[in-house]
Design a protein around this motif. Sequence first.
Motif, mmCIF file in Angstrom:
data_model
loop_
_atom_site.group_PDB
_atom_site.id
_atom_site.type_symbol
_atom_site.label_atom_id
_atom_site.label_comp_id
_atom_site.label_asym_id
_atom_site.label_seq_id
_atom_site.Cartn_x
_atom_site.Cartn_y
_atom_site.Cartn_z
ATOM 1 N N VAL A 51 126.566 35.295 9.788
ATOM 2 C CA VAL A 51 125.787 34.517 8.838
ATOM 3 C C VAL A 51 124.377 35.091 8.741
ATOM 4 O O VAL A 51 123.743 35.378 9.759
ATOM 5 C CB VAL A 51 125.696 33.036 9.273
ATOM 6 C CG1 VAL A 51 124.878 32.220 8.289
ATOM 7 C CG2 VAL A 51 127.079 32.422 9.451
ATOM 8 N N PHE A 52 123.900 35.248 7.517
ATOM 9 C CA PHE A 52 122.510 35.599 7.250
ATOM 10 C C PHE A 52 121.877 34.395 6.586
ATOM 11 O O PHE A 52 122.406 33.886 5.593
ATOM 12 C CB PHE A 52 122.416 36.828 6.338
ATOM 13 C CG PHE A 52 122.963 38.068 6.970
ATOM 14 C CD1 PHE A 52 122.137 38.876 7.746
ATOM 15 C CD2 PHE A 52 124.290 38.422 6.807
ATOM 16 C CE1 PHE A 52 122.638 40.023 8.351
ATOM 17 C CE2 PHE A 52 124.800 39.564 7.395
ATOM 18 C CZ PHE A 52 123.970 40.365 8.169
ATOM 19 N N ALA A 53 120.763 33.923 7.147
ATOM 20 C CA ALA A 53 120.127 32.694 6.668
ATOM 21 C C ALA A 53 118.734 33.007 6.122
ATOM 22 O O ALA A 53 117.971 33.738 6.751
ATOM 23 C CB ALA A 53 120.044 31.675 7.800
ATOM 24 N N LEU A 54 118.410 32.435 4.965
ATOM 25 C CA LEU A 54 117.139 32.680 4.301
ATOM 26 C C LEU A 54 116.560 31.359 3.820
ATOM 27 O O LEU A 54 117.278 30.522 3.264
ATOM 28 C CB LEU A 54 117.361 33.618 3.102
ATOM 29 C CG LEU A 54 116.173 33.903 2.207
ATOM 30 C CD1 LEU A 54 115.180 34.797 2.939
ATOM 31 C CD2 LEU A 54 116.633 34.562 0.919
ATOM 32 N N ASP A 55 115.274 31.174 4.054
ATOM 33 C CA ASP A 55 114.582 29.994 3.543
ATOM 34 C C ASP A 55 113.119 30.353 3.340
ATOM 35 O O ASP A 55 112.578 31.200 4.061
ATOM 36 C CB ASP A 55 114.707 28.815 4.523
ATOM 37 C CG ASP A 55 114.485 27.480 3.842
ATOM 38 O OD1 ASP A 55 115.471 26.742 3.696
ATOM 39 O OD2 ASP A 55 113.342 27.175 3.460
ATOM 40 N N LYS A 56 112.452 29.713 2.383
ATOM 41 C CA LYS A 56 111.039 29.999 2.140
ATOM 42 C C LYS A 56 110.108 29.101 2.947
ATOM 43 O O LYS A 56 108.917 29.335 3.004
ATOM 44 C CB LYS A 56 110.707 29.900 0.652
ATOM 45 C CG LYS A 56 110.708 28.489 0.103
ATOM 46 C CD LYS A 56 110.272 28.483 -1.348
ATOM 47 C CE LYS A 56 110.084 27.059 -1.820
ATOM 48 N NZ LYS A 56 109.531 26.999 -3.158
ATOM 49 N N SER A 57 110.665 28.088 3.598
ATOM 50 C CA SER A 57 109.851 27.138 4.359
ATOM 51 C C SER A 57 109.701 27.592 5.811
ATOM 52 O O SER A 57 110.667 27.591 6.578
ATOM 53 C CB SER A 57 110.490 25.750 4.317
ATOM 54 O OG SER A 57 109.823 24.880 5.211
ATOM 55 N N GLU A 58 108.487 27.961 6.180
ATOM 56 C CA GLU A 58 108.243 28.407 7.551
ATOM 57 C C GLU A 58 108.560 27.323 8.590
ATOM 58 O O GLU A 58 109.180 27.620 9.615
ATOM 59 C CB GLU A 58 106.804 28.890 7.707
ATOM 60 C CG GLU A 58 106.547 29.480 9.076
ATOM 61 C CD GLU A 58 105.157 30.070 9.226
ATOM 62 O OE1 GLU A 58 104.832 30.468 10.352
ATOM 63 O OE2 GLU A 58 104.403 30.121 8.241
ATOM 64 N N PRO A 59 108.176 26.031 8.361
ATOM 65 C CA PRO A 59 108.526 25.005 9.353
ATOM 66 C C PRO A 59 110.034 24.862 9.564
ATOM 67 O O PRO A 59 110.491 24.645 10.687
ATOM 68 C CB PRO A 59 107.928 23.719 8.772
ATOM 69 C CG PRO A 59 106.839 24.167 7.866
ATOM 70 C CD PRO A 59 107.304 25.478 7.299
ATOM 71 N N MET A 60 110.806 25.006 8.502
ATOM 72 C CA MET A 60 112.258 24.905 8.645
ATOM 73 C C MET A 60 112.797 26.099 9.437
ATOM 74 O O MET A 60 113.637 25.948 10.317
ATOM 75 C CB MET A 60 112.922 24.838 7.271
ATOM 76 C CG MET A 60 112.480 23.649 6.454
ATOM 77 S SD MET A 60 112.981 22.093 7.161
ATOM 78 C CE MET A 60 114.246 21.653 6.012
ATOM 79 N N LEU A 61 112.297 27.295 9.145
ATOM 80 C CA LEU A 61 112.743 28.481 9.869
ATOM 81 C C LEU A 61 112.309 28.458 11.332
ATOM 82 O O LEU A 61 113.053 28.908 12.212
ATOM 83 C CB LEU A 61 112.233 29.748 9.185
ATOM 84 C CG LEU A 61 112.856 30.058 7.830
ATOM 85 C CD1 LEU A 61 112.146 31.209 7.152
ATOM 86 C CD2 LEU A 61 114.341 30.344 7.961
ATOM 87 N N LEU A 62 111.128 27.898 11.612
ATOM 88 C CA LEU A 62 110.699 27.761 13.006
ATOM 89 C C LEU A 62 111.627 26.831 13.769
ATOM 90 O O LEU A 62 111.975 27.088 14.927
ATOM 91 C CB LEU A 62 109.251 27.261 13.073
ATOM 92 C CG LEU A 62 108.181 28.292 12.677
ATOM 93 C CD1 LEU A 62 106.803 27.626 12.601
ATOM 94 C CD2 LEU A 62 108.167 29.451 13.656
ATOM 95 N N ARG A 63 112.060 25.753 13.124
ATOM 96 C CA ARG A 63 112.996 24.830 13.765
ATOM 97 C C ARG A 63 114.350 25.532 13.983
ATOM 98 O O ARG A 63 114.963 25.390 15.041
ATOM 99 C CB ARG A 63 113.162 23.567 12.929
ATOM 100 C CG ARG A 63 114.174 22.587 13.460
ATOM 101 C CD ARG A 63 113.777 21.969 14.778
ATOM 102 N NE ARG A 63 114.783 20.986 15.181
ATOM 103 C CZ ARG A 63 115.102 20.715 16.408
ATOM 104 N NH1 ARG A 63 114.470 21.284 17.409
ATOM 105 N NH2 ARG A 63 116.024 19.835 16.682
#
Length: 94
Positions: A76-88
């Motif tokens: 799985v490759f996961a991408l998101d623009k929200s830094e707080p979500m990626l930190l979690r």
Amino acid sequence: MPNTKYEIKPSNFIPLEGIDWKNLTLGEQYDLEHFSRVEDIPFWLKSVHRFGFPLFEIGCGTGRISIPLAYYGFEVFALDKSEPMLLRLKDKLS
């Protein structure tokens, strides 16, 4: 879906220990609100079996879908623009 049995329990994928309950991050707030949502995970497992992998999840958030799929051995490759979500998401993977 093949005869593979998947046990989909929120507690397998959302660690709640170590959370500062008085100062929740955006990612922790999201997880607490959505961690029990697992009804769509079988759909994603079936889709990966049908269409193949790797899976590229755009808008992965805290990994509510990505983590269970990776847990069961899919790439799985996961991408998101929200830094707080990626930190979690990063915290949950460590």
